[in-house]
Design a protein around this motif. Structure first.
Motif, PDB file in Angstrom:
ATOM      1  N   SER A   1       0.809  -1.066   0.133  1.00 35.65           N
ATOM      2  CA  SER A   1       0.148   0.153  -0.052  1.00 35.65           C
ATOM      3  C   SER A   1       0.867   1.358   0.063  1.00 35.65           C
ATOM      4  CB  SER A   1      -1.153   0.016   1.240  1.00 35.65           C
ATOM      5  OG  SER A   1      -0.164  -0.093   2.392  1.00 35.65           O
ATOM      6  N   LYS A   2       1.911   1.148   0.451  1.00 36.79           N
ATOM      7  CA  LYS A   2       2.982   2.352   0.492  1.00 36.79           C
ATOM      8  C   LYS A   2       3.749   2.482  -0.786  1.00 36.79           C
ATOM      9  CE  LYS A   2       6.501   4.524   3.131  1.00 36.79           C
ATOM     10  NZ  LYS A   2       7.572   4.357   4.219  1.00 36.79           N
TER      11      LYS A   2
ATOM     12  N   CYS B   1      10.420  -1.010  -0.171  1.00 41.52           N
ATOM     13  CA  CYS B   1      10.545  -0.115   0.726  1.00 41.52           C
ATOM     14  C   CYS B   1      10.978  -0.140   2.048  1.00 41.52           C
ATOM     15  CB  CYS B   1       9.187   1.146   0.581  1.00 41.52           C
ATOM     16  SG  CYS B   1       7.710   0.089   1.400  1.00 41.52           S
ATOM     17  N   GLY B   2      10.715  -1.571   2.560  1.00 35.11           N
ATOM     18  CA  GLY B   2      11.107  -1.797   4.160  1.00 35.11           C
ATOM     19  C   GLY B   2      10.122  -1.471   5.080  1.00 35.11           C
ATOM     20  N   ALA B   3       9.076  -1.059   4.690  1.00 35.78           N
ATOM     21  CA  ALA B   3       7.782  -0.607   5.380  1.00 35.78           C
ATOM     22  C   ALA B   3       7.090  -1.908   6.001  1.00 35.78           C
ATOM     23  CB  ALA B   3       6.739   0.566   4.981  1.00 35.78           C
ATOM     24  N   LYS B   4       6.199  -2.069   6.802  1.00 34.34           N
ATOM     25  CA  LYS B   4       5.598  -3.112   7.097  1.00 34.34           C
ATOM     26  C   LYS B   4       4.443  -3.248   6.166  1.00 34.34           C
ATOM     27  CE  LYS B   4       2.378  -4.987  10.613  1.00 34.34           C
ATOM     28  NZ  LYS B   4       1.643  -4.741  11.805  1.00 34.34           N
ATOM     29  N   PHE B   5       4.236  -4.612   5.677  1.00 35.80           N
ATOM     30  CA  PHE B   5       3.570  -4.880   4.532  1.00 35.80           C
ATOM     31  C   PHE B   5       2.048  -4.839   4.865  1.00 35.80           C
ATOM     32  CE2 PHE B   5       1.497  -8.141   1.724  1.00 35.80           C
ATOM     33  CZ  PHE B   5       1.708  -7.136   0.522  1.00 35.80           C
TER      34      PHE B   5
ATOM     35  N   ARG C   1       1.701   6.276 -11.015  1.00 41.32           N
ATOM     36  CA  ARG C   1       2.974   5.711  -9.908  1.00 41.32           C
ATOM     37  C   ARG C   1       2.472   4.496  -9.398  1.00 41.32           C
ATOM     38  NH1 ARG C   1       4.808   7.490  -4.561  1.00 41.32           N
ATOM     39  NH2 ARG C   1       6.877   6.356  -4.455  1.00 41.32           N
ATOM     40  N   CYS C   2       1.151   4.488  -8.916  1.00 45.74           N
ATOM     41  CA  CYS C   2       0.577   3.362  -7.672  1.00 45.74           C
ATOM     42  C   CYS C   2      -0.505   2.374  -8.608  1.00 45.74           C
ATOM     43  CB  CYS C   2       0.244   3.766  -6.520  1.00 45.74           C
ATOM     44  SG  CYS C   2      -1.161   4.771  -6.422  1.00 45.74           S
TER      45      CYS C   2
END
Length: 124
Positions: free
Chosen positions: A4-5, A20-24, A56-57
């Motif tokens: 989602s990020k 991105c290393g963020a929580k999935f 982009r997303c």
């Protein structure tokens, strides 16, 4: 499933996004409109039908949600991402563009760039 990020496709068993290393957190898949090929409901306004997606997303966005920028159509979340300026890097590039005849020339260019940086907000 997409993150989602950052929007990168990941496996369902991952806890963190490898890009991105963020929580999935999985992004909800777009809902297709029955009877219309390529049409989706807007991700924010669930009753708006649209064929436009974020560049982009790839979220489907309606005309109320889109932001037109130099890189194309973006959703409001992706248009909000801005890259911070690194003023020492700008000063270094300005000084190195003048060349290296002697050390003073580079120092004066660096000083000039810092003065412009400090007082540049006054002239807007």
């Amino acid at each position: 499933m997409r993150c989602s990020k950052c929007g990168v496709e990941n496996g369902s068993e991952t806890k963190f996004c490898p890009a991105c290393g963020a929580k999935f957190v999985p992004r909800p898949e777009p809902i297709e409109v029955l009877g219309e090929a390529g049409a989706y409901y807007c991700f924010k306004h669930k009753k708006e039908i649209t064929r436009v997606t974020c560049g982009r997303c790839e979220k489907p966005i309606c005309p109320r949600c889109l932001v037109i920028g130099p890189a194309g159509v973006r959703c409001q979340d992706c248009a909000r991402n801005r890259v911070a300026k690194r003023w020492r890097g700008v000063a270094h590039d300005a000084a190195s563009g003048l060349g290296r005849i002697d050390g003073r020339k580079v120092w004066y260019a660096y000083l000039l760039a810092m003065i412009v940086r400090m007082f540049g907000g006054w002239f807007r």
